[in-house]
Design a protein around this motif. Sequence first.
Motif, short mmCIF file in Angstrom:
data_model
loop_
_atom_site.label_atom_id
_atom_site.label_comp_id
_atom_site.label_asym_id
_atom_site.label_seq_id
_atom_site.Cartn_x
_atom_site.Cartn_y
_atom_site.Cartn_z
N VAL A 71 1.21 -1.06 0.20
CA VAL A 71 0.17 -0.07 0.60
C VAL A 71 1.19 0.81 -0.29
CG1 VAL A 71 -1.46 1.12 1.10
CG2 VAL A 71 -1.53 -1.11 1.10
N ARG A 72 0.74 2.09 -0.63
CA ARG A 72 1.56 3.31 -0.81
C ARG A 72 1.14 4.36 -0.31
NH1 ARG A 72 -0.03 3.60 -6.30
NH2 ARG A 72 0.85 2.11 -7.27
N TYR A 77 -3.47 0.59 -3.95
CA TYR A 77 -2.44 -0.40 -4.80
C TYR A 77 -3.10 -0.87 -6.18
CZ TYR A 77 -6.73 -2.83 -3.57
OH TYR A 77 -8.18 -3.50 -3.48
N ASP A 78 -2.28 -1.56 -6.68
CA ASP A 78 -1.89 -1.71 -7.98
C ASP A 78 -2.98 -3.02 -7.89
OD1 ASP A 78 -0.23 0.90 -9.16
OD2 ASP A 78 1.34 -0.01 -8.72
N VAL A 79 -3.63 -2.73 -8.76
CA VAL A 79 -4.60 -4.21 -9.27
C VAL A 79 -4.43 -4.41 -11.05
CG1 VAL A 79 -6.33 -5.57 -9.43
CG2 VAL A 79 -6.20 -3.42 -7.19
N TYR A 80 -3.46 -5.76 -11.08
CA TYR A 80 -3.82 -6.19 -12.59
C TYR A 80 -4.40 -7.18 -12.56
CZ TYR A 80 1.60 -3.81 -11.87
OH TYR A 80 2.31 -2.83 -11.19
N PRO A 81 -4.82 -7.32 -14.03
CA PRO A 81 -6.18 -8.22 -14.46
C PRO A 81 -5.49 -8.96 -14.49
CG PRO A 81 -5.75 -6.50 -16.36
CD PRO A 81 -4.83 -6.04 -15.13
N MET A 82 -6.03 -10.20 -14.01
CA MET A 82 -5.22 -12.39 -14.12
C MET A 82 -5.46 -13.01 -15.79
SD MET A 82 -5.54 -13.52 -10.31
CE MET A 82 -4.69 -14.84 -10.70
N ARG A 83 -7.35 -12.41 -16.16
CA ARG A 83 -7.33 -13.21 -17.75
C ARG A 83 -9.15 -12.62 -17.65
NH1 ARG A 83 -11.22 -17.17 -16.19
NH2 ARG A 83 -10.66 -17.50 -13.74
N ILE A 84 -9.10 -12.51 -18.88
CA ILE A 84 -10.34 -12.52 -18.91
C ILE A 84 -11.19 -13.15 -19.05
CG2 ILE A 84 -12.06 -11.80 -21.76
CD1 ILE A 84 -9.30 -9.78 -21.78
N ALA A 85 -12.00 -13.58 -18.02
CA ALA A 85 -13.66 -14.74 -18.22
C ALA A 85 -14.84 -14.75 -19.15
CB ALA A 85 -13.71 -14.68 -17.14
#
Length: 103
Positions: A71-72, A77-85
């Motif tokens: 946490v800054r 905070y950064d959230v990155y996509p994992m996959r397209i469902a």
Amino acid sequence: MKAAQDRQKSYYDKRRKLLEFQVGDHVFLKVSPVTGIGRALKSRKLSLKFIRPFEYVSNPSHVIDLDPVQVREDLSYDVYPMRIADHCVKQLGGKKISLVKVV
């Protein structure tokens, strides 16, 4: 205003009791009504606040380990996509809207 708040806080702190439970004690589970989309709003005045007594169990197997999050200073905070469902195209009026479900 600050003096009045401090006075009221001191009155509360004098009468407050810390709750301590032992394994095997019966405790009431406090619930709050959850309203979802499309449901009629229930009267909160008459809804249940507590449900039947439960036995207090101190078992560390119920604890979920969380992933560490960096946490800054501005609490972001950064959230990155994992996959397209899922992906679909919806037609509203004369427009086509692309809907994407990302995990």
